[in-house]
Scaffold this active site. Structure first.
Site, PDB file in Angstrom:
ATOM      1  N   ASN A 214      -0.377   4.692   3.704  1.00 56.59           N
ATOM      2  CA  ASN A 214      -0.185   5.340   2.395  1.00 56.59           C
ATOM      3  C   ASN A 214      -0.590   6.815   2.372  1.00 56.59           C
ATOM      4  O   ASN A 214      -0.177   7.561   1.488  1.00 56.59           O
ATOM      5  CB  ASN A 214      -0.938   4.586   1.285  1.00 56.59           C
ATOM      6  CG  ASN A 214      -0.282   3.283   0.880  1.00 56.59           C
ATOM      7  OD1 ASN A 214      -0.943   2.375   0.386  1.00 56.59           O
ATOM      8  ND2 ASN A 214       1.022   3.173   1.082  1.00 56.59           N
TER       9      ASN A 214
ATOM     10  N   ASP B 144       2.896  -4.753  -4.756  1.00 55.08           N
ATOM     11  CA  ASP B 144       4.014  -3.868  -4.412  1.00 55.08           C
ATOM     12  C   ASP B 144       4.966  -3.710  -5.594  1.00 55.08           C
ATOM     13  O   ASP B 144       5.100  -4.623  -6.419  1.00 55.08           O
ATOM     14  CB  ASP B 144       4.752  -4.456  -3.193  1.00 55.08           C
ATOM     15  CG  ASP B 144       5.653  -3.431  -2.525  1.00 55.08           C
ATOM     16  OD1 ASP B 144       5.568  -2.239  -2.868  1.00 55.08           O
ATOM     17  OD2 ASP B 144       6.446  -3.833  -1.653  1.00 55.08           O
TER      18      ASP B 144
HETATM   19  C1  FPP Z   1       2.478  -0.432  -4.131  1.00 50.56           C
HETATM   20  O1  FPP Z   1       3.529   0.003  -4.937  1.00 50.56           O
HETATM   21  C2  FPP Z   1       1.161  -0.127  -4.696  1.00 50.56           C
HETATM   22  C3  FPP Z   1       0.213   0.680  -4.149  1.00 50.56           C
HETATM   23  C4  FPP Z   1       0.412   1.398  -2.876  1.00 50.56           C
HETATM   24  C5  FPP Z   1      -1.077   0.938  -4.791  1.00 50.56           C
HETATM   25  C6  FPP Z   1      -1.690  -0.181  -5.587  1.00 50.56           C
HETATM   26  C7  FPP Z   1      -2.682   0.397  -6.517  1.00 50.56           C
HETATM   27  C8  FPP Z   1      -2.930  -0.029  -7.790  1.00 50.56           C
HETATM   28  C9  FPP Z   1      -2.319  -1.206  -8.392  1.00 50.56           C
HETATM   29  C10 FPP Z   1      -3.873   0.724  -8.661  1.00 50.56           C
HETATM   30  C11 FPP Z   1      -5.305   0.809  -8.293  1.00 50.56           C
HETATM   31  C12 FPP Z   1      -5.907  -0.441  -7.821  1.00 50.56           C
HETATM   32  C13 FPP Z   1      -7.198  -0.765  -7.934  1.00 50.56           C
HETATM   33  C14 FPP Z   1      -7.685  -1.982  -7.225  1.00 50.56           C
HETATM   34  C15 FPP Z   1      -8.152  -0.010  -8.735  1.00 50.56           C
HETATM   35  P1  FPP Z   1       4.524   1.104  -4.368  1.00 50.56           P
HETATM   36  O2  FPP Z   1       4.048   2.431  -4.808  1.00 50.56           O
HETATM   37  O3  FPP Z   1       4.661   0.918  -2.896  1.00 50.56           O
HETATM   38  O4  FPP Z   1       5.859   0.722  -5.106  1.00 50.56           O
HETATM   39  P2  FPP Z   1       7.357   0.889  -4.569  1.00 50.56           P
HETATM   40  O5  FPP Z   1       7.470   0.036  -3.343  1.00 50.56           O
HETATM   41  O6  FPP Z   1       8.168   0.389  -5.694  1.00 50.56           O
HETATM   42  O7  FPP Z   1       7.546   2.350  -4.294  1.00 50.56           O
END
Ligand code: FPP
Length: 247
Positions: free
Chosen positions: A69, A21
């Protein structure tokens, strides 16, 4: 301090699950679009996978995309799916070289075709690897998983393959998407949030939870070592008393 050498290799969690996150906030902090955060999140995925395998962790589960998501702007969802395809394609060789098996949990049938195909190719070409299993939770939600399990058992009961009064925990676990995978002993969530967000709700019944303020794109091997050291300093009682554990 050398964190890694302080880890007791005989007391490693067999399964670590991570809620990655803070990509969006990390990007904002750097004055860049959210997708830039996801791209940098891949570096953290690589580092964490490498560190876990080096230590001898058997299962690493990463929450890469939740069912919720899909509600994000289409541009971000598309970018995440493209990143997934690109990352899997790029990393297959490294996974094979390091004897790491790729696996996925979630409602994979709803992934875009390209992502699904890349994922299946990655899973297939790493299926015989034995050192560690990297589980990607994709279009995953624990409530979806539990509902699915309930439907499966209900159907088995209708088909007279099982008797409702006799359903036990292991019958239930056998119809979860984590079937055959031990429950995580340690769950890490980055970015300072302290929620489970519909992740592995059945499986975390006795899991130690570890929250760190570090945003996911900044997460490195040392952060994983820190979390494991913290885990090793806890006393896991499973409902018993301290005295019962030492006798
Ligand atoms: C959460 O941060 C992250 C995600 C929803 C996606 C995670 C994906 C990756 C790290 C890249 C691809 C992964 C693989 C395994 C190839 P957020 O967007 O919710 O952050 P925020 O809470 O600060 O908005």
């Amino acid at each position: 301090m050398d964190l890694k050498s302080n880890i007791d290799l005989k007391k490693l969690p067999a399964h670590i699950a991570i809620i990655m996150d803070g990509n969006g906030r990390w990007a904002k902090k750097h004055g860049r679009p959210r997708v830039f955060g996801h791209k940098n999140g891949v570096t953290a995925v690589r580092e964490t996978t490498e560190a876990a395998a080096e230590l001898g962790i058997k299962y690493l589960t990463l929450y890469a995309f939740s069912t919720e998501n899909w509600n994000r702007p289409a541009f971000e969802v598309n970018a995440l799916m493209a990143l997934l395809v690109e990352t899997i394609r790029k990393e297959i060789n490294t996974l094979n070289k390091n004897n790491i098996k790729l696996h996925a949990i979630g409602d994979l049938s709803r992934l875009p075709k390209r992502s699904y195909k890349a994922l299946m190719k990655g899973i297939e070409s790493t299926q015989h690897n034995t050192r560690m299993t990297l589980v990607l939770a994709l279009n995953y939600s624990a409530k979806w998983e539990i509902m699915n399990a309930v439907k499966n058992l209900a159907q088995q009961a209708v088909d007279k393959k099982l008797v409702p009064e006799e359903i036990n925990e292991s019958d239930f676990e056998n119809v979860l998407s984590t079937q055959g995978i031990p429950d995580p002993e340690l769950l890490i969530r980055t970015s300072g949030e302290t929620r489970l967000s519909n992740f592995l709700l059945w499986q975390v019944a006795y899991t130690e939870l570890y929250f760190t303020p570090t945003f996911w794109p900044d997460f490195r091997k040392e952060h994983l070592f820190e979390a494991i050291l913290d885990f090793q300093n806890r006393e896991r009682r499973f409902g018993m008393t301290s005295d019962q554990l030492t006798t």
